[in-house]
Each structure stands twice: as C-alpha cells, then as structure tokens.
Design a protein around this motif. Structure first.
Motif, mmCIF file in Angstrom:
data_model
loop_
_atom_site.group_PDB
_atom_site.id
_atom_site.type_symbol
_atom_site.label_atom_id
_atom_site.label_comp_id
_atom_site.label_asym_id
_atom_site.label_seq_id
_atom_site.Cartn_x
_atom_site.Cartn_y
_atom_site.Cartn_z
ATOM 1 N N LYS B 16 1.045 -0.938 0.023
ATOM 2 C CA LYS B 16 0.167 -0.045 -0.063
ATOM 3 C C LYS B 16 0.463 1.046 -0.001
ATOM 4 O O LYS B 16 1.050 2.054 -0.607
ATOM 5 C CB LYS B 16 -0.741 -0.224 1.051
ATOM 6 C CG LYS B 16 -1.652 1.031 1.433
ATOM 7 C CD LYS B 16 -2.338 1.370 2.200
ATOM 8 C CE LYS B 16 -3.479 1.739 2.899
ATOM 9 N NZ LYS B 16 -2.913 3.742 1.865
ATOM 10 N N ARG B 240 -8.585 -4.537 1.601
ATOM 11 C CA ARG B 240 -10.018 -3.258 1.197
ATOM 12 C C ARG B 240 -8.938 -2.027 1.377
ATOM 13 O O ARG B 240 -9.747 -1.241 0.130
ATOM 14 C CB ARG B 240 -9.675 -3.279 2.559
ATOM 15 C CG ARG B 240 -11.388 -1.582 3.213
ATOM 16 C CD ARG B 240 -11.398 -2.044 5.143
ATOM 17 N NE ARG B 240 -11.897 -3.165 5.834
ATOM 18 C CZ ARG B 240 -11.711 -4.055 6.399
ATOM 19 N NH1 ARG B 240 -9.828 -3.227 6.669
ATOM 20 N NH2 ARG B 240 -11.864 -5.018 6.905
ATOM 21 N N TRP B 241 -7.973 -1.821 1.340
ATOM 22 C CA TRP B 241 -7.269 -0.487 0.646
ATOM 23 C C TRP B 241 -7.649 -0.618 -1.106
ATOM 24 O O TRP B 241 -7.524 0.230 -1.891
ATOM 25 C CB TRP B 241 -5.966 -0.691 1.182
ATOM 26 C CG TRP B 241 -4.979 -1.326 0.201
ATOM 27 C CD1 TRP B 241 -4.160 -2.479 0.869
ATOM 28 C CD2 TRP B 241 -3.658 -1.234 -1.038
ATOM 29 N NE1 TRP B 241 -3.527 -2.633 0.252
ATOM 30 C CE2 TRP B 241 -2.825 -1.431 -1.164
ATOM 31 C CE3 TRP B 241 -3.976 0.560 -1.812
ATOM 32 C CZ2 TRP B 241 -2.095 -2.150 -2.000
ATOM 33 C CZ3 TRP B 241 -3.097 -0.098 -2.644
ATOM 34 C CH2 TRP B 241 -2.463 -0.874 -3.125
ATOM 35 N N THR B 243 -9.651 -2.078 -2.584
ATOM 36 C CA THR B 243 -11.425 -1.814 -2.566
ATOM 37 C C THR B 243 -11.571 -0.513 -2.984
ATOM 38 O O THR B 243 -12.116 0.096 -3.350
ATOM 39 C CB THR B 243 -11.957 -2.862 -2.494
ATOM 40 O OG1 THR B 243 -10.810 -3.900 -1.567
ATOM 41 C CG2 THR B 243 -13.856 -3.278 -1.954
ATOM 42 N N GLN B 244 -11.022 0.092 -1.632
ATOM 43 C CA GLN B 244 -11.002 1.312 -1.500
ATOM 44 C C GLN B 244 -10.342 2.412 -2.422
ATOM 45 O O GLN B 244 -10.983 2.931 -3.518
ATOM 46 C CB GLN B 244 -10.735 1.966 -0.110
ATOM 47 C CG GLN B 244 -11.983 1.591 0.523
ATOM 48 C CD GLN B 244 -10.702 1.777 2.586
ATOM 49 O OE1 GLN B 244 -10.125 1.434 2.537
ATOM 50 N NE2 GLN B 244 -12.161 0.886 3.117
ATOM 51 N N ASP B 247 -12.143 3.140 -5.583
ATOM 52 C CA ASP B 247 -14.104 3.416 -4.785
ATOM 53 C C ASP B 247 -14.551 2.650 -5.137
ATOM 54 O O ASP B 247 -15.868 3.770 -5.873
ATOM 55 C CB ASP B 247 -13.904 4.683 -5.368
ATOM 56 C CG ASP B 247 -13.585 5.558 -7.276
ATOM 57 O OD1 ASP B 247 -14.069 4.324 -7.257
ATOM 58 O OD2 ASP B 247 -12.373 5.689 -7.530
ATOM 59 N N LYS B 249 -18.329 0.843 -4.241
ATOM 60 C CA LYS B 249 -19.047 0.166 -3.253
ATOM 61 C C LYS B 249 -18.344 -0.876 -2.251
ATOM 62 O O LYS B 249 -18.917 -1.560 -2.964
ATOM 63 C CB LYS B 249 -21.005 0.762 -3.267
ATOM 64 C CG LYS B 249 -21.373 2.393 -3.551
ATOM 65 C CD LYS B 249 -22.875 1.913 -4.089
ATOM 66 C CE LYS B 249 -23.352 1.504 -4.837
ATOM 67 N NZ LYS B 249 -22.072 0.590 -6.146
ATOM 68 N N PRO B 250 -18.123 -1.060 -1.477
ATOM 69 C CA PRO B 250 -17.774 -2.080 -0.548
ATOM 70 C C PRO B 250 -19.328 -3.027 -0.211
ATOM 71 O O PRO B 250 -20.007 -2.398 -0.656
ATOM 72 C CB PRO B 250 -17.281 -1.348 0.788
ATOM 73 C CG PRO B 250 -17.084 -0.612 1.237
ATOM 74 C CD PRO B 250 -18.024 0.545 -0.472
ATOM 75 N N SER B 254 -20.580 -6.596 6.098
ATOM 76 C CA SER B 254 -18.879 -6.635 5.917
ATOM 77 C C SER B 254 -18.603 -8.142 5.356
ATOM 78 O O SER B 254 -18.424 -9.478 5.669
ATOM 79 C CB SER B 254 -18.389 -6.205 7.043
ATOM 80 O OG SER B 254 -18.519 -7.285 8.037
ATOM 81 N N GLU B 258 -12.782 -10.759 5.076
ATOM 82 C CA GLU B 258 -11.801 -9.530 4.531
ATOM 83 C C GLU B 258 -10.802 -9.711 5.372
ATOM 84 O O GLU B 258 -10.924 -10.079 6.880
ATOM 85 C CB GLU B 258 -12.976 -8.340 5.142
ATOM 86 C CG GLU B 258 -12.150 -6.845 4.612
ATOM 87 C CD GLU B 258 -11.766 -6.759 2.869
ATOM 88 O OE1 GLU B 258 -10.679 -6.641 2.303
ATOM 89 O OE2 GLU B 258 -12.510 -7.203 1.997
ATOM 90 N N GLN C 49 -13.008 -3.411 -10.792
ATOM 91 C CA GLN C 49 -14.355 -2.342 -10.083
ATOM 92 C C GLN C 49 -15.996 -3.283 -10.925
ATOM 93 O O GLN C 49 -16.926 -3.148 -10.079
ATOM 94 C CB GLN C 49 -14.327 -0.674 -11.279
ATOM 95 C CG GLN C 49 -13.485 -0.477 -10.270
ATOM 96 C CD GLN C 49 -13.609 1.006 -10.576
ATOM 97 O OE1 GLN C 49 -13.176 1.099 -12.224
ATOM 98 N NE2 GLN C 49 -12.732 2.278 -10.358
#
Lengths: 231, 262, 64, 216
Positions: B16, B240-241, B243-244, B247, B249-250, B254, B258, C49
């Motif tokens: 990351k 997760r990073w 996925t964010q 951008d 939508k996760p 939850s 993960e 995505q």
C-alpha cells in the motif's frame, strides 16, 4: 524428556551416498540414456556436415563438448523429481543435517555414475571424429574438470523446476547460458592440445570455475529445493 | 539511525505504501525521462558531430550504449532484489523483481539490435561474433530464462523466490561469461578494429550521451513503477485498501473473509 | 544544425537507414514498456470495479 | 516460567491459492499433550501440520519451540521432530529395511534388528526384502509409520496416521502414542478416527478454540 542423539553428519552423508548408489544401480536405464544420447549426437555431425577428415578434425573437440553438455543436461531433468513425488525430498529437508551437504552427496553420486562413463566414452567418439590422439588425454582431463560444473549448475536448474510437471526446454533455457564458459575453455583446451600447443592455461581456468562452483552451487541447490518444496 | 532505516525499509515493504509513494513519484520520472530522451535524441541526431571514421552510423551509439548499460544494471538490480527477497521475504521486492525482468530484457534486445545495425556499414553484414555483441546475446538468454521461470511457476511468491535464485546464480556468472567470451573473441579474431569500443569522445559527443543515459534511467524507473503497480493490484486485489482505491461501494454486509493485510 | 539540409539530415550520407531504424526500434520498445503496463492496469481496474459492484459473482482470481 | 509450553502458536494465518484457510490461530502444546486437529476436508489441516514442520511458508503469525522463536529448518527443532505426511517418503526401488534404515541413520541411528522388529510389528514381516514398488500403497505407508516405533523424537506430527492400517494395528498405534505422551513427548495428528480413549487428548477444530476432551 527424550535425550535425542542425532547421527553425525559424516554418517548421514555416508548413508545418503549408499542410498543414491543403490537407487542408480537399480535403475540402469537412467544411466544409459545420457550415454546413448552422447554417442548419437556425435554421430549426427559427420552425417550432417561431412565425413571427411579435413572438415571434421577441426570441429571434433567442439562436437564432443556440445554432445557432452547436452547429455549431462538430459540426465539432470529427473534428478529430484522422483524424490519430490514420493515425499522423500521433503523428508530430506526435515533431517537435522544441513541440506546443502546432503545434496552434495546425491549430486556427487550422480556425477560419478553419469559423467565418468561419459568421460571414458569421449576418446572413442573423439577418434571417430579424427581427433588427434595427443588431444585425447586433454579431452578426458578437461571433461573431468568440466562435467562436475555442468552437473552442479544444472542441478540448481533442476531443483528450481522440480515442482513443475514438464520442464524440458525451460531447464535448457535457464542453464545453457551458464555453461558457456565451460564450453569455451573446454573446447579450446582440446583444440590447443590437438595442435601440440600447451593447454594448461585453459585447464587452469576450468579448475578455477570448478572450485568456485563446488563452493557456491550446493548453497544454490539447497535454497532452490527449499523454495520448490515449501509450496 | 538504524531503526529509522529499518522503519523506512519496512514501510517500503508494504504494497500500500509503495502504491501511494510511487503514485507521487511517477509524474516527476515521466517528465524527466520525456525531456531528457527528447532533447537527447534531437541533440544526438541533428547537432552532435559525425565520427570521422564511422560517419553518421556513429549516432547509434547514443542509443546502443545507454541500452547496454541499462541492460546490465537492470540485471544487477534483479540480483539485489533477489537477495532481499530471499533474506527478508519482502513482498515488494518480489513484485519489483517480476516487474524489472521484462524491461531489462527489452533493453538488452535494443542494445543487441542497435549494435548489429551500427555494425552493418562497417562490417558489411548485420552480425559478426564480436565479443560484446555475443555477451549481450547471452545476457538476453539469461533474461529469457528468468522470465520463463517466473512464468512457469503458478504461485507468485514461489516464482519470485525461484527466479531470485536464478538471478543470483546468473549475476555470479556474468563476469565469468563476459571474460570467457572476451578471451574467446581475441583467440579467434585477430584484434581488428573493435567497433563497439568507444573512442575518446570530445565534449560535444559525450554530453548528449549523458543526457540520453539519464533519460533512459528515468524511463526505466518510470516503467518499473508502472509494472510494479500493476503487479501490486493483482496480488492485493482482495485487500480493503484496493477495494477503497477502486472507490467501488464495498459489499453491503462486511465480508467476513476480509483481511486488512497492510 | 550539423546537416546542411533536411534531405541531408534524412540520408546522413547513406547511413540514415540504420540510424533511423535504430531510433525507431528504440521508440517502439520504450513506448511498449510504458503503454503495455498502463493498458493492463486500466483493464484490470475496470474488471475489478465491475466485479466489486456486482459482488454477486464469486471472487474469481484475476491474474492478468 | 515453570513449564514453558513445548510448542506455542500465536496469530497464525495461512493463505493457500489466495483462499484464507485460517486466521489468528493460537494454541499452546504442553509436554504430554496429544492434539487432534479436526475440520472438514480442505479446511487447512494438512497445511497447518506442514507449517508447524516448516514445510510451508505462512503469511502471519509466530511459532515458538520451547520458548524460543522457531524458524523453518532449525536443526535443534528438526532433531526433535518426527513428521509423517501424506506422501510416505519411501523409495520404490529400495526394500522396506533399506528405507527404514535410511531414515533411522538420518535421524538417530538404529540397528538392523530394531528395524526388523518394527517392520514386523507394523505387519510387514513377510515383505522385509521385497522392493517397495511391489507393495501396495497402504503397505508403503506402513513402512513410514514403522518409524514411530523407533522414534525417540520429542514431537510427532502425523498426518492421518490411521489410514491403511487394520483394526489391530490402530490399537497398537494408539497405545504407542499414549506411551509417548506419558514419557513427556507430545503428538499432533489429524484423523477422522475417534481418539477419545487417549488421556491428555486435546482437540482443535479449525475455526474454533482448542478444548480439552474429558478423559472417558
């Protein structure tokens, strides 16, 4: 608690050598194939180029060396594969003894059983290619110094590709570039001897490469085996 | 001082952090390499003087020499990354090594072809067994061996560790191969004019060469970061990073499996 | 400018073909090493995505 | 500390083919414990055993052997470890005696007589000098299992030891494991076989905490 007295390294190496010897003796085809391949490749050149002495004689040492190179590479492809499949390779990793020393035992026996017959056969093929008799001795000496390097470096490649099902060309592509110095000094030693020139310069170089490889290759082989087994 | 080095070392070790940092560095590298390569090549093609012996084909040196230097330093980098990968098991060096091999290979290929094109006017053929060209050809096969091994092993980190070992074995062999090819060349070829030997160069010749070299190194770093970021996305696509980062939508609930791997 | 005319610049006393061929290959390789990773990253991001938005599809491993 | 655990695992997580098998696994193994790893197929039982033996890299976590950090391939640990995995580790061209002698000589040394005794005990009495390739897969696996009778290692890691063994053999093996635990050694094994009769048995089902099994 249990008092475990582990066997000495010398004993373990001795046992490994004995086992490798037994395994190779009981599966002679593995020893024979490289020799037949060696003879066959040397046979192709006169057929492919021309049988006359004037043409064959200068290339004789190159042909014998290239054939020896390829024969050694052929014998290495299955060096570790059977051990990986039947699980004895991971057990080798689980012994308290250093893996690089145990691997040296295995590769050493492999050299003894495949390269020595090859070296003894080389003068015969050399003679068939009109190699002058005074070069035969240097040819065998150069092969004696060169084949351990071929097998040790090839064993690193074999260890790296042991976990792959079919490696054929991959092993050759990885290892052949590393064989070039041995080929260059080996052929030129025999070439020089064929013209009654001293060949000890080239032989000294082969010896230097051999000692470097003897020191570093076992580390490479054991590191490669650990990567391949720990998957 | 030691722990800051270690902390920096570990920071770079996390994909990351590498992704963010490389994102900031890349525009600068891009700018530098574009400027240097553009100015350098115009300078080399149009303004640099001709070589009195070889004529204009000498201008190929501004491409051949940087590519050859880059080809070898990329292999050195591969070996260094390999050592770090094997000793400290850092994921980032695995990714950088995987990214570095193809660039090194294409630079070696460029050096090889430009070397032979350069030789055509003087030798009359496009290939002679010149010592440096032959060593370059062997280096190309070493690269192809590494890339073939990286491609053959499925698990990315085992592939990286296996090719690291091959890179280290290769880097030990390069000087031996170079010397033996050199020795072999002088043995068989009486010392004719060694084409690829750089004659002493006046100022207006080596300045564009320096410019091109900087441009090539900047391009190398730029391409390396690009390929490494692509590898990072592949290997970290479940984190997760990433996925964010995309951008998107996760998932509504939850995702239990993960795991925020830093 | 070292050359008298543009035509002279192109021909470079007969060596032009080799010089321009080399620089063309250089350009091709440099562009390849830049555009291929950019294109692949963009394609991967789009597929990631799309997969994340749909979330229905099982997390099939994308590796190119 | 009075009794540091023989083997302790902290926050161990393992990822295979990018599938998370288990995460934050933590347990301690005391001397004399027999730990049975349970879980559905593909839940990472074999992977856990291979991680403990140092045959599989793991993403996160720490392993401690007798209190000190354990790195894969540590000689002091390997001299105390007997690992029998899925693959028997038997060379097909060698006879059972030669195979077993090789293992004993690589670890603690053994004489021919003890080896023959162990092979007979595991039911291979008539096949002592027959090359292993003519034996069935189950018999080959029993050659590897015969190492248990000869082992003086502290920790045994056994992957499905009871497959390919008849009922009488299972009882004999259970009794041997119990004796080993009684002498202060410890065993980690996976098996679909019910082992409740063993004293000191602990069960770890992947995904749940380890719990003591009250001795029947």
């Amino acid at each position: 608690m249990h008092k475990t007295n582990t066997t000495s390294l010398a004993q373990a190496v001795g046992v490994c050598i004995r086992r490798e010897f037994l395994l190779l003796v009981r599966r002679p085809s593995d020893l024979l194939n490289p020799l037949l391949f060696f003879a066959l490749v040397s046979l192709l050149f006169p057929l492919g180029i021309s049988p006359t002495e004037a043409i064959l004689q200068p290339v004789a040492s190159g042909v014998v060396w290239v054939a020896a190179l390829l024969a050694t590479l052929l014998s290495l492809d299955s060096l570790f594969r059977q051990d990986l499949l039947d699980g004895s390779l991971e057990q080798l990793l689980l012994t308290p003894h250093p893996l690089s020393v145990l691997v040296m035992a295995k590769v050493g026996v492999h050299w003894l059983m495949t390269a020595i017959p090859l070296i003894l056969m080389a003068p015969v093929l050399g003679a068939m290619l009109y190699l002058p008799t005074q070069a035969q001795g240097v040819l065998m000496l150069a092969l004696l110094l060169g084949t351990p390097v071929l097998i040790l470096v090839g064993a690193i490649g074999a260890a790296l590709t042991v976990s792959l099902r079919k490696t054929g060309v991959l092993l050759t592509l990885m290892v052949l570039p590393l064989y070039i110095p041995v080929l260059i000094f080996g052929t030129s030693a025999v070439h020089a001897a064929a013209q009654d020139l001293p060949a000890d310069g080239q032989l000294a170089f082969l010896g230097a490469i051999l000692s470097l490889t003897l020191v570093l290759a076992p580390l490479g082989i054991s590191a490669a085996l650990k990567v391949s087994v720990r998957q | 001082m030691k722990d800051t080095l270690l902390r920096w070392f570990h920071k770079w070790g996390s994909p990351k952090w590498f992704y963010d940092l490389s994102g900031r560095w890349m525009p600068w590298l891009a700018g530098l390499s574009l400027i240097c390569l553009l100015v350098g090549s115009i300078w080399a093609l149009a303004f640099a003087p001709m070589d009195y012996q070889q004529g204009n084909s000498f201008r190929i040196i501004y491409l051949h020499v940087p590519a050859a230097i880059l080809a070898q330093s990329a292999y050195m980098l591969l070996a260094i990354l390999g050592v770090i990968t094997l000793v400290w098991r850092m994921k980032m060096t695995e990714i950088l090594a995987t990214a570095c091999a193809p660039i090194g290979a294409s630079m070696t290929f460029l050096a090889l072809v430009t070397g032979s094109l350069w030789g055509v006017p003087t030798w009359g053929t496009w290939w002679i067994w010149d010592a440096r060209l032959t060593s370059m050809l062997v280096l190309l096969f070493l690269y192809l061996g590494i890339m073939a091994l990286q491609d053959a092993i499925r698990d990315p980190s085992s592939a990286a560790r296996a090719s690291a070992i091959l890179a280290i074995v290769g880097v030990i062999n390069i000087p031996i191969i170079k010397y033996s090819v050199e020795w072999w060349y002088t043995l068989h070829q009486p010392a004719t004019f060694k084409l690829t030997e750089k004659p002493a160069m006046p100022m207006e010749m080596w300045l564009p060469l320096l410019m091109m070299l900087i441009g090539f190194y900047a391009f190398f770093a730029w391409s390396l970061l690009l390929r490494a970021r692509h590898q990072v996305l592949i290997r970290e696509q479940k984190t997760r990073w990433v996925t964010q980062l995309l951008d998107a939508k996760p998932a509504t609930k939850s995702d239990p499996s993960e795991s925020a791997k830093s | 400018m070292y050359f008298a005319s543009f035509a002279d610049f192109l021909s470079m006393q007969g060596h032009g073909i080799y010089v321009w061929a080399s620089y063309a290959l250089g350009l091709v390789l440099i562009l390849a090493n830049l555009l291929v990773p950019i294109w692949r990253t963009r394609r991967l991001r789009q597929r990631l995505q799309r997969r994340l938005q749909s979330t229905a599809a099982p997390a099939k491993e994308l590796n190119s | 500390m009075p009794n540091t655990p023989l083997l302790s695992v902290r926050q161990l997580s393992c990822e295979r083919e990018d599938r998370l098998l288990f995460t934050h696994l933590a347990f301690d193994l005391q001397a004399g414990d027999i730990l049975q790893i349970k879980g559905p197929n593909g839940s990472g039982k074999t992977s856990l055993l291979r991680i403990l033996a140092g045959l599989l890299p793991y993403a996160e976590g720490e392993l401690y052997w007798q209190g000190e950090a354990l790195h894969p391939g540590e000689p002091s640990f390997l001299s105390q470890l007997l690992f029998i995995g899925h693959a028997p580790g038997i060379k097909a061209e060698l006879t059972p005696i030669e195979n077993l002698l090789w293992y004993q000589d690589m670890h603690q040394g053994a004489d021919q007589h003890a080896v023959i005794q162990a092979l007979t005990r595991i039911g291979l009495g008539q096949f002592l000098d027959v090359p292993a390739y003519s034996l069935s897969a189950g018999q080959q696996r029993r050659i590897a299992l015969a190492r248990i009778y000869l082992s003086a290692h502290t920790l045994w890691i056994l992957d499905e030891p009871f497959t390919a063994i008849d009922v009488q053999g299972v009882a004999d093996l259970e009794q041997c494991i119990q004796a080993h635990a009684a002498q202060g050694g410890s065993v980690i094994l996976t098996s679909h076989h019910a082992l409740d009769t063993l004293a000191g048995l602990k069960v770890l089902t992947l995904g749940q905490a380890m719990e003591e099994v009250p001795h029947a």
